[in-house]
Design an enzyme around this catalytic site. Structure first.
Site, PDB file in Angstrom:
ATOM      1  N   GLU A  48       0.891  -1.161   0.000  1.00 50.12           N
ATOM      2  CA  GLU A  48       0.000   0.000   0.000  1.00 50.12           C
ATOM      3  C   GLU A  48       0.922   1.202   0.000  1.00 50.12           C
ATOM      4  OE1 GLU A  48      -1.078   3.179   1.828  1.00 50.12           O
ATOM      5  OE2 GLU A  48      -1.871   1.921   3.449  1.00 50.12           O
ATOM      6  N   CYS A 103      -1.803   8.388   3.965  1.00 48.21           N
ATOM      7  CA  CYS A 103      -1.777   7.802   2.627  1.00 48.21           C
ATOM      8  C   CYS A 103      -3.107   7.984   1.917  1.00 48.21           C
ATOM      9  CB  CYS A 103      -1.417   6.321   2.703  1.00 48.21           C
ATOM     10  SG  CYS A 103      -2.525   5.352   3.749  1.00 48.21           S
TER      11      CYS A 103
END
Length: 695
Positions: free
Chosen positions: A270, A309
């Site tokens: 990720e 993120c």
């Protein structure tokens, strides 16, 4: 391996092979270590080093002791461990909040990280008991009949991978980042090795200390490597899994390791994500959608100082509203955002995690500006901040940066859609029409999340279907869910967290989907008896036990898979059908009109109601006296296959198909395979009966 007899408070320790480890003083004196600092003051907090740590020993311990100890537990027992751990950590949050403030996190930021991580444990603890069997094997879908006589079947099963789950985490969520990966791994039965980012790893270590102190998890379930572990992948093979969170460049470097490319190590990542938020053309100033959009933008720029993120990096709005959006965001920031040391009263936005991180964000903004971005809000200068003592002055040693908004004349500039400033920075760009907005969002080459803010269903449909394949999650924001929504930047453990392309392609969360990432799906072929033995679920064609004792007289300690009862035949008359139609009001023509029923290609004439047959079936198989069966709580997989006309007869065969004891209750769940057949042994209906049965 060198084991320290007493871990110094200024050394961030590792937890390896069920004991705490720290480098010896000679290593520290040699300078083979890294200092970590308070994000707001620059004060040295601790020293980090892994010089002399045996990483291979940690992997071997996970594969041996960790696998063995977790393998003794069923899914439900592991789920209860997660719930117990969540409750324990919930009672020890205050010291973690205090430590979290040193990372630059405000109280609100810390709640997102700490409470959010604990919430993931609670969620998986609950979902594991509700959605998984109380066993160690998951059956994936119904069996396939591979032979004419039913003696050879096929199905799929999931079993846990036989190695370690290695998580390599980013600095921005030192608690949530660990727990959101730990929960599905432990539920699957796979031991975890945690490698946190150095700048905030001391907070991760504090949580691991609490977990060890709780003595809840089996030995070998969790190990911690505090500091560099450059040879970690050298010790892994096809038995193991790596879950990485961080930059795309680091992910690509790790993905190119020979043990990943050729050795079969499962690798999930990720990574960088230029997430978008799209404002619909209907969401003009003054509408609830415009207000919700501005709140979301400011939240994503300021929470965790923009170090998320999932943060909004590209704000895509109708071209005519660019300045309105910038102005509204500026007004909200000036009104609500106080930048400073999180320990000072009234501070709502803290520092970045480190001075190195601050300089990296400034460099990214400079690159964006050199590529055409114009500063519409904020600057690269050190801002005035509120200090811990409440005074306001220039940021001295802390990693502080005020929110920055950029605007662009060239909305397709390469840097705009490729350079991420991982901090309190977003760009506001204008689109011509919804199709153009879809095009701009897709230029991010794959993102974790996007928001579509509109109250127009047609616009929502066009935007969502246009961008969905480029994103792992899409939040639809409007006046109806503006208050209840978890927000653009908040993944939830029930749904997928990950995204395609640049975002890494991983799926760290997603309920049971993330548990299955830690398991191997295997096609299984064999006879019904052998499939029953392996899966713990009775398969059609496997042996039944008609021992003369009605299975409803057996408690869970006595009941066995395959215990069955077969009823006598009961004949259906036209009077029965008519009476059922009258009492229920179900006078569908197939049950009341001979001519119309006969004209239907599915019926020979008037036929019995399906629910009449189910009601009779219950009467045929139920043992009426009080006993271990406490309640019938539902039916599943009901299918009517052969119509039953007046004069036909039916019987039912009931077989114990699946037995699921509940760990915390004095009863369990039993699923029964029910088959209705007629006088010619043709199958009339099939379904599963669900009951609660005393232990």
């Amino acid at each position: 391996m060198t084991t320290a007899t007493a871990v110094s408070t200024d050394i961030v320790p590792s937890f390896i092979e069920d004991s705490w480890w720290a480098p010896d003083q000679q290593v520290l004196d040699s300078g083979n270590s890294t200092r970590v600092r308070d994000a707001s003051t620059g004060e040295v907090l601790a020293v980090v080093s892994t010089a002399g740590l045996d990483v291979g020993a940690a992997v071997r311990f996970a594969r041996s002791t960790g696998q063995a100890e977790l393998g003794k537990l069923t899914f439900h027992e592991r789920a209860l461990k997660l719930k117990e751990l969540a409750q324990f950590l919930n009672g020890h949050r205050e010291p973690l909040y205090e430590l979290s403030a040193r990372t630059g996190a405000t109280r609100g930021d810390s709640m997102v990280d700490i409470d959010g991580g604990i919430g993931v444990l609670f969620t998986f603890g609950s979902k594991g008991r509700r959605e998984l069997p109380n066993s160690q094997v998951i059956v994936d879908g119904p069996a396939e009949n591979l032979s004419k006589d039913g003696s050879f079947l096929g199905t799929h099963i999931y079993t846990r991978i036989p190695g370690a789950a290695v998580q390599i985490n980013a600095f921005n969520f030192p608690v949530w980042g660990m727990l959101e990966k730990l929960a599905p791994a432990l539920l699957a039965g796979v031991p975890t090795i945690v490698k946190p980012a150095t700048p905030t790893g001391y907070l991760t270590a504090a949580v691991v200390k609490l977990i060890v102190q709780s003595n809840i998890l089996p030995k070998g379930s969790l190990q911690l490597i505090s500091g560099p572990a450059r040879d970690l992948l050298d010790h892994l093979d096809y038995r193991d899994l790596v879950a990485f969170t961080g930059s795309a460049s680091t992910a690509n470097h790790l993905r190119s390791h020979s043990n990943v490319m050729h050795g079969g190590v499962r690798f999930s990542s990720e990574t960088d994500s230029l997430n978008a938020a799209i404002l619909g053309p209907d969401a003009v100033p003054g509408t609830p959608e415009f207000e919700a959009f501005i709140r979301s933008l400011v939240t994503e720029v300021t929470v965790k100082a923009g170090q998320k993120c999932t943060g909004i990096r590209r704000t895509i709005v109708p071209k005519a509203l660019v300045q309105d959006v910038v102005g509204a965001a500026r007004a909200r920031i000036e009104e609500r955002v106080t930048l400073g040391d999180p320990r000072a009263e009234g501070v709502t936005m803290g520092a970045l995690a480190s001075l190195e991180q601050l300089e990296g964000v400034r460099d990214a903004v400079r690159e964006l500006m050199s590529s055409g971005g114009e500063l519409a809000l904020g600057s690269l200068e050190a801002p005035p901040v509120t200090r811990a003592d409440g005074t306001v002055g220039p940021a001295e040693s802390g990693a502080f940066m005020a929110p920055v908004l950029l605007t662009w004349d060239d909305v397709e500039a390469g840097a705009l859609h490729s350079v991420e400033a991982f901090g309190p920075v977003a760009s506001v760009i204008g689109y011509d029409n919804p199709a153009h907005a879809v095009h701009l969002a897709a230029l991010g080459s794959g993102s974790l999340v996007a928001t579509v803010c509109t109250n127009d269903p047609a616009v929502a449909r066009e935007l969502v279907t246009g961008i969905a394949a480029h994103h792992g999650r899409v939040l639809m924001l409007n006046r109806e869910d503006a208050r209840s929504s978890t927000g653009h930047g908040s993944p939830v453990p029930h749904l997928t967290h990950g995204g395609p392309g640049r975002a890494g392609g991983g799926e760290e969360l997603g309920g049971m989907r993330s548990v299955l990432h830690h398991m191997q799906r295997t096609a299984l072929q064999g006879s019904p008896n052998m499939l029953t033995a392996v899966t713990g679920i009775w398969h059609t064609g496997a042996d039944r036990n008609f021992d003369g004792v009605h299975p409803f007289r057996k408690n869970l300690a006595e009941l066995r898979i395959g215990d069955a009862v077969r009823s006598d035949l009961r004949q259906v008359t036209l009077e029965d059908i008519t009476a059922f139609a009258e009492t229920t009001g179900d006078k569908f023509y197939a049950h009341t009109n001979e001519e119309a029923a006969a004209a239907n290609p599915f019926f020979p004439g008037i036929v019995a109601h399906g629910y009449l047959l189910l009601s009779w079936a219950a009467g045929l198989f139920v043992d009426p006296a009080p006993g271990p069966v406490l309640a019938n709580y539902g039916l599943e997989n009901l299918r009517f296959l052969t119509p039953v006309a007046a004069g036909d007869s039916i019987r039912v065969t009931l077989t114990a198909m699946r037995i699921t004891p509940r760990e915390t209750d004095e009863y369990g769940e039993v699923a029964w395979d029910a088959v209705l057949t007629n006088q010619s042994d043709e199958i009339v209906a099939t379904y599963d009966v669900l009951t609660l049965v005393e232990k």
